[in-house]
Design a protein around this motif. Structure first.
Motif, short mmCIF file in Angstrom:
data_model
loop_
_atom_site.label_atom_id
_atom_site.label_comp_id
_atom_site.label_asym_id
_atom_site.label_seq_id
_atom_site.Cartn_x
_atom_site.Cartn_y
_atom_site.Cartn_z
N GLY A 173 0.79 -1.22 0.00
CA GLY A 173 0.00 0.00 0.00
C GLY A 173 0.82 1.27 0.00
O GLY A 173 1.97 1.29 0.43
N VAL A 174 0.18 2.32 -0.49
CA VAL A 174 0.75 3.66 -0.44
C VAL A 174 -0.40 4.64 -0.20
O VAL A 174 -1.38 4.65 -0.95
N LYS A 175 -0.33 5.35 0.90
CA LYS A 175 -1.36 6.32 1.29
C LYS A 175 -2.76 5.68 1.28
O LYS A 175 -3.71 6.22 0.72
N ASP A 176 -2.85 4.49 1.88
CA ASP A 176 -4.11 3.75 2.02
C ASP A 176 -4.74 3.37 0.67
O ASP A 176 -5.97 3.22 0.56
N ARG A 177 -3.93 3.17 -0.33
CA ARG A 177 -4.39 2.73 -1.64
C ARG A 177 -3.44 1.64 -2.15
O ARG A 177 -2.31 1.53 -1.70
N PRO A 185 -0.80 0.35 -4.76
CA PRO A 185 0.19 1.09 -5.56
C PRO A 185 0.08 0.82 -7.06
O PRO A 185 0.86 1.33 -7.83
N ARG A 214 -9.18 1.62 7.92
CA ARG A 214 -8.52 2.28 6.79
C ARG A 214 -8.71 1.50 5.49
O ARG A 214 -8.86 2.10 4.43
N SER A 250 -10.75 2.84 2.11
CA SER A 250 -10.10 2.84 0.79
C SER A 250 -10.93 2.16 -0.30
O SER A 250 -10.63 2.29 -1.47
N GLY A 301 6.34 2.58 -0.99
CA GLY A 301 5.08 2.98 -0.41
C GLY A 301 5.25 3.10 1.09
O GLY A 301 6.36 3.21 1.59
N ASP A 302 4.13 3.02 1.80
CA ASP A 302 4.22 3.14 3.25
C ASP A 302 3.70 1.93 4.00
O ASP A 302 3.73 1.89 5.22
N THR A 303 3.23 0.92 3.26
CA THR A 303 2.72 -0.28 3.93
C THR A 303 3.28 -1.53 3.24
O THR A 303 3.13 -1.69 2.03
#
Length: 166
Positions: free
Chosen positions: A15-19, A21, A45, A49, A125-127
């Motif tokens: 994921g990236v910003k709750d979406r 990628p 979250r 999304s 990303g962030d996840t």
């Protein structure tokens, strides 16, 4: 039976910003046909999304402290309530679809893993998916996905099952 379903790139990015990628229609179709008719559990979250709420032809369970007032959705306040739900529905395949904290909380008891492995490295990303004990699972099947002009990344739909304890 408890199952996880997710897609990840070569670096285990999910994921990236709750979406997601990526936009991979083949994976979206796989997710739909695999989970339809089964309860799906997600965190708040992940719920936020979703492009369509609730996801049709599935009971949508959301772990959240803020109850969701929507037809076809059950809100559960904590992990203990999710555990109670899973236990009460053990005759069915219950899918956890995200996020990371739910995957982490239920990794010790998950029976099957449905993972779309994308053979590509996306920008960071962030996840990222939690580490899972590969030695405790056996690969049941790996099916190549359909690559298209809009989604040119090779991918495989892999299904793993927890090995029986000896």
């Amino acid at each position: 039976m408890l199952a996880f379903i997710w897609a990840e790139d070569k670096n285990h990015l999910i994921g990236v910003k709750d979406r997601l990628p990526w936009h991979l229609p083949d994976d979206l179709h796989y997710f739909k046909v695999t989970t339809e008719g089964h309860p799906i559990i997600m965190g708040r979250r992940t719920w936020d999304s979703l492009p369509t709420k609730p996801l049709p032809k599935r009971e949508n369970i959301v772990l959240t402290h803020r109850p969701i007032d929507a037809a076809g959705v059950t809100s559960l306040p904590d992990v203990a309530a999710v555990q109670k739900y899973i236990t009460a529905h053990s005759q069915d395949t219950v899918f956890i679809i995200g996020g990371r904290s739910l995957f982490e909380a239920f990794m010790p008891q998950v029976d099957q893993l449905f993972v779309t492995q994308i053979d590509h490295e996306f920008p960071a990303g962030d996840t990222y998916m939690v580490n899972w004990p590969h030695d405790q699972f056996q690969l049941l099947r790996a099916t190549p996905g359909q690559v298209s002009e809009k989604a040119p990344w090779p991918h495989t739909f892999a299904v793993y099952e927890r090995k029986a304890a000896h």
